[in-house]
Design an enzyme around this catalytic site. Sequence first.
Site, PDB file in Angstrom:
ATOM      1  N   LYS A  21      12.802  -0.865 -11.663  1.00  0.00           N
ATOM      2  CA  LYS A  21      11.861  -1.740 -12.382  1.00  0.00           C
ATOM      3  C   LYS A  21      10.955  -0.896 -13.280  1.00  0.00           C
ATOM      4  CE  LYS A  21       7.893  -4.868 -11.517  1.00  0.00           C
ATOM      5  NZ  LYS A  21       7.078  -5.566 -10.480  1.00  0.00           N
ATOM      6  N   ASP A  29       3.546   0.040 -12.396  1.00  0.00           N
ATOM      7  CA  ASP A  29       4.591  -0.934 -12.086  1.00  0.00           C
ATOM      8  C   ASP A  29       5.955  -0.546 -12.679  1.00  0.00           C
ATOM      9  OD1 ASP A  29       5.084  -3.156 -10.549  1.00  0.00           O
ATOM     10  OD2 ASP A  29       4.646  -4.608 -12.138  1.00  0.00           O
ATOM     11  N   GLU A  34       7.269 -11.270 -11.869  1.00  0.00           N
ATOM     12  CA  GLU A  34       8.059 -10.941 -13.059  1.00  0.00           C
ATOM     13  C   GLU A  34       9.097  -9.863 -12.787  1.00  0.00           C
ATOM     14  OE1 GLU A  34       5.353  -9.430 -12.271  1.00  0.00           O
ATOM     15  OE2 GLU A  34       5.955  -7.353 -12.648  1.00  0.00           O
ATOM     16  N   ARG A  57      11.202  -9.428 -10.357  1.00  0.00           N
ATOM     17  CA  ARG A  57      12.506  -9.976  -9.963  1.00  0.00           C
ATOM     18  C   ARG A  57      13.224 -10.596 -11.158  1.00  0.00           C
ATOM     19  NH1 ARG A  57       9.617 -13.644  -5.523  1.00  0.00           N
ATOM     20  NH2 ARG A  57       8.264 -11.823  -5.595  1.00  0.00           N
ATOM     21  N   ASP A  95       1.546  -4.548 -15.708  1.00  0.00           N
ATOM     22  CA  ASP A  95       1.662  -5.888 -15.125  1.00  0.00           C
ATOM     23  C   ASP A  95       0.280  -6.530 -14.990  1.00  0.00           C
ATOM     24  OD1 ASP A  95       2.352  -8.182 -13.832  1.00  0.00           O
ATOM     25  OD2 ASP A  95       2.925  -7.221 -11.930  1.00  0.00           O
ATOM     26  N   ASP A 128       3.473 -13.918 -12.319  1.00  0.00           N
ATOM     27  CA  ASP A 128       3.234 -12.580 -11.762  1.00  0.00           C
ATOM     28  C   ASP A 128       4.423 -12.107 -10.915  1.00  0.00           C
ATOM     29  OD1 ASP A 128       1.873 -10.258 -11.346  1.00  0.00           O
ATOM     30  OD2 ASP A 128       0.429 -11.081  -9.903  1.00  0.00           O
ATOM     31  N   LYS A 186      -3.686 -11.536 -12.873  1.00  0.00           N
ATOM     32  CA  LYS A 186      -4.176 -10.860 -11.672  1.00  0.00           C
ATOM     33  C   LYS A 186      -5.700 -10.744 -11.720  1.00  0.00           C
ATOM     34  CE  LYS A 186      -0.219  -7.767 -10.855  1.00  0.00           C
ATOM     35  NZ  LYS A 186       0.131  -8.283  -9.525  1.00  0.00           N
TER      36      LYS A 186
HETATM   37  N1  BES Z   1       3.885  -5.500  -9.449  1.00  0.00           N
HETATM   38  C1  BES Z   1       3.538  -6.502  -8.501  1.00  0.00           C
HETATM   39  C2  BES Z   1       3.650  -6.030  -7.073  1.00  0.00           C
HETATM   40  C3  BES Z   1       2.681  -4.956  -6.630  1.00  0.00           C
HETATM   41  C4  BES Z   1       1.599  -5.284  -5.839  1.00  0.00           C
HETATM   42  C5  BES Z   1       2.913  -3.638  -6.922  1.00  0.00           C
HETATM   43  C6  BES Z   1       0.744  -4.313  -5.406  1.00  0.00           C
HETATM   44  C7  BES Z   1       2.049  -2.654  -6.484  1.00  0.00           C
HETATM   45  C8  BES Z   1       0.973  -2.998  -5.709  1.00  0.00           C
HETATM   46  C9  BES Z   1       4.471  -7.706  -8.661  1.00  0.00           C
HETATM   47  O1  BES Z   1       4.912  -7.932  -9.952  1.00  0.00           O
HETATM   48  C10 BES Z   1       3.689  -8.894  -8.239  1.00  0.00           C
HETATM   49  O2  BES Z   1       2.740  -9.212  -8.884  1.00  0.00           O
HETATM   50  N2  BES Z   1       4.107  -9.516  -7.145  1.00  0.00           N
HETATM   51  C11 BES Z   1       3.452 -10.657  -6.632  1.00  0.00           C
HETATM   52  C12 BES Z   1       4.500 -11.690  -6.285  1.00  0.00           C
HETATM   53  C13 BES Z   1       3.928 -13.023  -5.905  1.00  0.00           C
HETATM   54  C14 BES Z   1       3.348 -13.688  -7.118  1.00  0.00           C
HETATM   55  C15 BES Z   1       5.032 -13.852  -5.301  1.00  0.00           C
HETATM   56  C16 BES Z   1       2.680 -10.259  -5.389  1.00  0.00           C
HETATM   57  O3  BES Z   1       3.194  -9.491  -4.598  1.00  0.00           O
HETATM   58  O4  BES Z   1       1.550 -10.703  -5.247  1.00  0.00           O
HETATM   59 ZN    ZN Z   2       5.003  -6.306 -11.208  1.00  0.00          ZN
HETATM   60 MN    MN Z   3       3.564  -9.098 -11.059  1.00  0.00          MN
END
Ligand code: BES
Ligand code: ZN
Ligand code: MN
Length: 500
Positions: A267, A290, A351, A353, A272, A349, A279
Amino acid sequence: MDVRSTPRTQLESLVTPLLAIPVAKGADEAIHVPPLPEGLTEFEARVRSDLTGDTGSTVVVRSGSAEGAVRIAFIGVGDAGSDGVDAEAVRRFAARAVRVAEEIHVDEAAVLLPDALQVSDEAAARAAAEGMVLAAWRFRELKTGVGETRAPVSVARGVVVVPTSSADAAEGAVEIGEVVAAAENAARDLQSRPGNVATPSHLAEEARRLADDAGLEVEVLGPRDMQKERMGALLAVAQGSTEEPRLIILRHQGGKPGEKPLVLVGKGLTFDAGGISIKPAKGMEEMKFDMSGGAAVIAAMWAIGRLGVARNVVGVVPSSENLLGASAVKPGDVVTSRNGRTVEVINTDAEGRLILADALDYAVGMEPEAMVDCATLTGAVVIGLGHHASAVLGTDDTLVQELRDAGDRTGERCWPLPLWPEFRTQLESTTADLKNVGGRPGGTITAAIFLREFVGDVPWAHLDIAGTAYGDGGKVPYRRNGGYGVPTRLLVEWVRGRAG
Ligand code: BES
Ligand code: ZN
Ligand code: MN
């Protein structure tokens, strides 16, 4: 950093500003120092009562002589137990030697390997080289030096003192360690660059530079190519930003022509913000990390090229920003991924996947023998496993086990989570084929379940590295606050294992 090895018989005459000697805790808390040549036993005798063997405990003595080692650091490596010291303890010991060199402002450190080892001499020599190269890394590109009283020293040279009987094998092992650690450092450089520097096109340029250096083939797709490829999920994430997305493909042809490749996917989300599902402000700056999975894949490919691994290996990195411009994808929008599946974007968020879906499907076209992706995919994995293990989930038990073993050997450990069919129901959508989120329960698992929809029949595993790719350095002496480069070394180790 340059690392060389030298046989133990040369220890007494080794000219170096700093020699580190491991101190282990043996049975009954007895202190164990490897047998030293006559010229060095004097120093040990002087400080013997101060040595505890506790991990990281350090005693430095000055020799006063102009020949041989100017300073000797006795560094604790902890319990040697009945099995001896493991590779990770050697890695950390060697890293601590570099930290001592930094403190006393010298640019070279030599380390003597512990005697009682759980691993082979080669594995220990390699771990020592890795520990030193990783510890010496820092990210100074964006510092001008203004206001610094004294610039920090870069430790430029390392020496590993190896058992004389295995000196030849250890020499090769040191070289491998140097390459994989240099690769991990390259990943750290990419990770450390902020979002305004490390854009998707920057990542692609850096991939080209590293590929040229390692003799890899490169191909880079831009938005028009993605349209032709019908990569609707990747394009949907990118449409909220003025920075164009990239799909970076690196090829190493180390195997027979036509032999099925191993494929690494990472990825490469260069910033992000969460998109319209924005966020919170606190800590958002961390989201420059990210792209850690992409950085690790690019760096691992560089090492694989450099080491001339006898396999065909392909690295695939989808890269985009996730911002919230006027044309950004909105919650509720339905996008069509490359494999034809329609996805309801409940949360913009989620994104990672989406961009991985199209990259994985694209990679399936290469008919991989096996495919591994790594991604800072979910906050949930940080809750589940903290900062000490990546999650590993996959469709092939052998592959998952290989990754766990590679993680244990490299100190980049991963721990399994299930992909049971029950979790799939959380992704059911009333409007489209599936939703991009499955709610809070089992967030790491449902994210992987989503990815699985795009891997076809290819044996596949996913590493969620959100808790392990970066941080404050923890208590690990070969890391600093920032990017760790994880899982670069794990990926190289896995590919080398498959090469036999
Ligand atoms: N890049 C984030 C995940 C992340 C969280 C990376 C903390 C590093 C530290 C990912 O894109 C994300 O935002 N995931 C969300 C998914 C949710 C919306 C289902 C998450 O984990 O909150
Ligand atoms: Zn992300
Ligand atoms: Mn995200």
